[in-house]
Design a protein around this motif. Structure first.
Motif, mmCIF file in Angstrom:
data_model
loop_
_atom_site.group_PDB
_atom_site.id
_atom_site.type_symbol
_atom_site.label_atom_id
_atom_site.label_comp_id
_atom_site.label_asym_id
_atom_site.label_seq_id
_atom_site.Cartn_x
_atom_site.Cartn_y
_atom_site.Cartn_z
ATOM 1 N N ASN A 45 0.815 -1.196 0.000
ATOM 2 C CA ASN A 45 0.000 0.000 0.000
ATOM 3 C C ASN A 45 0.858 1.259 0.000
ATOM 4 O O ASN A 45 1.766 1.374 0.807
ATOM 5 C CB ASN A 45 -0.896 0.000 1.250
ATOM 6 C CG ASN A 45 -2.029 0.994 1.118
ATOM 7 O OD1 ASN A 45 -1.816 2.103 0.671
ATOM 8 N ND2 ASN A 45 -3.210 0.579 1.521
ATOM 9 N N LEU B 71 -9.016 -1.034 -3.355
ATOM 10 C CA LEU B 71 -8.317 -0.814 -4.623
ATOM 11 C C LEU B 71 -8.587 -1.943 -5.609
ATOM 12 O O LEU B 71 -8.746 -1.715 -6.810
ATOM 13 C CB LEU B 71 -6.816 -0.683 -4.367
ATOM 14 C CG LEU B 71 -6.363 0.592 -3.635
ATOM 15 C CD1 LEU B 71 -4.889 0.492 -3.278
ATOM 16 C CD2 LEU B 71 -6.627 1.821 -4.483
ATOM 17 N N GLU B 72 -8.660 -3.168 -5.089
ATOM 18 C CA GLU B 72 -8.943 -4.314 -5.961
ATOM 19 C C GLU B 72 -10.363 -4.230 -6.515
ATOM 20 O O GLU B 72 -10.602 -4.530 -7.695
ATOM 21 C CB GLU B 72 -8.767 -5.619 -5.170
ATOM 22 C CG GLU B 72 -9.105 -6.886 -5.941
ATOM 23 C CD GLU B 72 -8.242 -7.098 -7.190
ATOM 24 O OE1 GLU B 72 -8.669 -7.848 -8.077
ATOM 25 O OE2 GLU B 72 -7.137 -6.497 -7.256
ATOM 26 N N VAL C 42 -12.086 -1.485 -7.027
ATOM 27 C CA VAL C 42 -12.069 -0.419 -8.034
ATOM 28 C C VAL C 42 -11.478 -0.935 -9.342
ATOM 29 O O VAL C 42 -12.000 -0.670 -10.432
ATOM 30 C CB VAL C 42 -11.256 0.792 -7.526
ATOM 31 C CG1 VAL C 42 -11.034 1.796 -8.641
ATOM 32 C CG2 VAL C 42 -11.970 1.453 -6.355
ATOM 33 N N ARG C 43 -10.396 -1.697 -9.245
ATOM 34 C CA ARG C 43 -9.750 -2.246 -10.446
ATOM 35 C C ARG C 43 -10.706 -3.154 -11.201
ATOM 36 O O ARG C 43 -10.812 -3.096 -12.430
ATOM 37 C CB ARG C 43 -8.489 -3.018 -10.050
ATOM 38 C CG ARG C 43 -7.675 -3.536 -11.254
ATOM 39 C CD ARG C 43 -6.585 -4.486 -10.815
ATOM 40 N NE ARG C 43 -7.116 -5.701 -10.243
ATOM 41 C CZ ARG C 43 -7.596 -6.730 -10.963
ATOM 42 N NH1 ARG C 43 -7.610 -6.655 -12.291
ATOM 43 N NH2 ARG C 43 -8.060 -7.810 -10.376
ATOM 44 N N GLN C 44 -11.418 -4.001 -10.468
ATOM 45 C CA GLN C 44 -12.342 -4.936 -11.116
ATOM 46 C C GLN C 44 -13.500 -4.204 -11.783
ATOM 47 O O GLN C 44 -13.950 -4.595 -12.867
ATOM 48 C CB GLN C 44 -12.867 -5.935 -10.080
ATOM 49 C CG GLN C 44 -11.801 -6.915 -9.582
ATOM 50 C CD GLN C 44 -12.372 -7.965 -8.651
ATOM 51 O OE1 GLN C 44 -13.573 -8.235 -8.664
ATOM 52 N NE2 GLN C 44 -11.507 -8.550 -7.829
ATOM 53 N N ARG C 45 -13.989 -3.128 -11.147
ATOM 54 C CA ARG C 45 -15.073 -2.357 -11.755
ATOM 55 C C ARG C 45 -14.611 -1.702 -13.051
ATOM 56 O O ARG C 45 -15.346 -1.635 -14.036
ATOM 57 C CB ARG C 45 -15.571 -1.283 -10.775
ATOM 58 C CG ARG C 45 -16.500 -1.802 -9.708
ATOM 59 C CD ARG C 45 -17.318 -0.666 -9.100
ATOM 60 N NE ARG C 45 -16.476 0.351 -8.485
ATOM 61 C CZ ARG C 45 -16.091 0.334 -7.217
ATOM 62 N NH1 ARG C 45 -16.462 -0.667 -6.434
ATOM 63 N NH2 ARG C 45 -15.339 1.315 -6.737
ATOM 64 N N GLU C 46 -13.365 -1.208 -13.053
ATOM 65 C CA GLU C 46 -12.829 -0.559 -14.251
ATOM 66 C C GLU C 46 -12.637 -1.551 -15.394
ATOM 67 O O GLU C 46 -12.724 -1.172 -16.566
ATOM 68 C CB GLU C 46 -11.501 0.121 -13.917
ATOM 69 C CG GLU C 46 -11.662 1.334 -13.012
ATOM 70 C CD GLU C 46 -10.329 1.924 -12.593
ATOM 71 O OE1 GLU C 46 -9.291 1.237 -12.807
ATOM 72 O OE2 GLU C 46 -10.316 3.056 -12.068
ATOM 73 N N GLU C 47 -12.365 -2.814 -15.073
ATOM 74 C CA GLU C 47 -12.145 -3.828 -16.101
ATOM 75 C C GLU C 47 -13.441 -4.510 -16.539
ATOM 76 O O GLU C 47 -13.430 -5.304 -17.479
ATOM 77 C CB GLU C 47 -11.174 -4.889 -15.567
ATOM 78 C CG GLU C 47 -9.763 -4.359 -15.326
ATOM 79 C CD GLU C 47 -8.839 -5.426 -14.770
ATOM 80 O OE1 GLU C 47 -9.355 -6.529 -14.428
ATOM 81 O OE2 GLU C 47 -7.623 -5.183 -14.688
ATOM 82 N N ARG C 48 -14.552 -4.208 -15.866
ATOM 83 C CA ARG C 48 -15.822 -4.839 -16.156
ATOM 84 C C ARG C 48 -16.345 -4.406 -17.521
ATOM 85 O O ARG C 48 -16.210 -3.228 -17.893
ATOM 86 C CB ARG C 48 -16.821 -4.426 -15.072
ATOM 87 C CG ARG C 48 -18.119 -5.223 -15.042
ATOM 88 C CD ARG C 48 -18.917 -4.866 -13.818
ATOM 89 N NE ARG C 48 -18.774 -3.442 -13.513
ATOM 90 C CZ ARG C 48 -19.287 -2.872 -12.446
ATOM 91 N NH1 ARG C 48 -19.941 -3.580 -11.575
ATOM 92 N NH2 ARG C 48 -19.130 -1.571 -12.257
#
Length: 367
Positions: A185, A349-350, A352-358
């Motif tokens: 982090n 953060l993970e 958020v990352r998954q939502r952006e890659e959805r």
């Protein structure tokens, strides 16, 4: 020497009658172990408006969402009030910032650093005001955090002093303190602060003593700048109708000579910014001599007569030693708190990352 303000919120002029409406800014936080990183956030927030309102969370709220605070809520309220850019303090501010809170105190928007603040269940505490467009962001001060300071106290080395190189032991500890396994982090851990002339200029006002002002000189380590220091400086400030308080800060090596162990916990550069942020201090001498000499008094154009020494009782028995003892006594709780914070932020953060890659068009319920 670095000249500071005279107790006003940064010396900014308020809009007069007929001028534009004053912009009111809201900040909130735990403000536990208040350091120059907190002060820098408030300085930046104050520059975005005309009146800065700062909400401070209770011990109960902090314990619920993060873990036990080092300082009591009363100590934290008073520390925040002593920062020269703060116009108003709101005790017992809610942990989650809402539009209702901003409206209640007449604030146009809130300001927070570019790090993550989460509730106990991992939700962004500023989500509502962000969605309403009433959120502003300021730069987080690199090289300092409450986690960092706790780490220095527990490790008991001198690697944080301005003249010391970071040892392999300290570096290993700095990379792992308070982190969950595999944690990387960017907002937790131990690091070293790099002083710049620009940072000093941002904290200082450059005002010289004016005719009729009484120059008062005090000196010390002012390490882990705390409420005991504030109480002392407030009493010093009250000694004259128009005081100009000069605070002399001893070199790291000098402090270590008379304090021993790994003191000072904060190096000279860090202590300089902490003291400059105090509304009761007008000027700071970096690397002041341990003994007050005639030459020193002459430099400040003080009267050459002797017998001008005055001893002030701050009325507060809190010392840097006692703060360190609080930390050591609750070491496991503070390390667990840091690990808990680390785990929540990594999970956020993970997500958020998954939502952006959805894939576009996929709803939250489908995810």
């Amino acid at each position: 020497m670095i000249r500071n303000g005279h107790g006003t919120a940064g010396g900014a002029e308020r809009p007069g009658s007929g001028a534009r409406r004053a912009v009111r800014v809201w900040c909130d936080g735990c403000y536990d172990m208040v350091h120059y990183g907190h002060s820098n956030q408030l300085r930046q927030a104050r520059a975005m408006g005309d009146h800065l309102v700062v909400g401070v969370h209770t011990d109960e709220e902090i314990s619920k969402h993060k873990g036990p605070p080092v300082f009591t809520q009363e100590e934290r309220y008073r520390m925040v009030q002593a920062i020269k850019w703060v116009d108003e303090v709101v005790p017992a501010a809610p942990y989650v910032t809402t539009l209702e809170t901003l409206d209640k105190y007449g604030c146009d928007f809130c300001v927070h650093g570019n790090d993550i603040t989460l509730t106990v269940d991992g939700r962004d505490t500023y989500e509502e005001v962000k969605q309403a467009g009433r959120y502003r962001e300021c730069k987080r001060t690199q090289g300092v955090s409450t986690t960092d300071l706790v780490g220095r106290m527990l490790l008991v080395t001198k690697a944080h002093h301005s003249s010391q190189e970071m040892s392999s032991e300290y570096r290993e500890y700095a990379d792992s303190f308070g982190k969950c396994p595999g944690g990387r982090n960017p907002w937790t851990g131990v690091s070293q602060f790099l002083q710049t002339s620009q940072k000093i200029m941002q904290f200082a006002s450059g005002k010289e003593p004016q005719p009729g002002e009484t120059v008062v000189y005090v000196a010390g380590a002012f390490d882990l700048f705390h409420i005991g220091h504030v109480d002392f400086l407030e009493k010093v400030h009250s000694l004259a109708a128009r005081p100009y308080v000069i605070a002399g800060l001893h070199f790291d090596q000098e402090v270590n000579r008379y304090k021993g162990k790994n003191y000072p916990i904060m190096n000279l550069h860090e202590r300089t910014l902490s003291v400059l942020a105090c509304r009761y201090v007008s000027e700071v001498v970096i690397g002041a001599p341990y003994s007050v000499t005639a030459e020193l008094l002459d430099h400040f154009k003080e009267p050459k007569r002797r017998g001008i020494f005055c001893q002030i009782d701050s009325g507060n028995d809190l010392t840097t030693d006692l703060i360190v003892q609080r930390i050591i006594k609750n070491r496991l709780e503070y390390e667990a708190r840091n690990q808990k914070k680390e785990a929540k932020e990594l999970a956020f953060l993970e997500a958020v990352r998954q939502r952006e890659e959805r894939p576009e068009g996929e709803s939250d319920s489908d995810f």
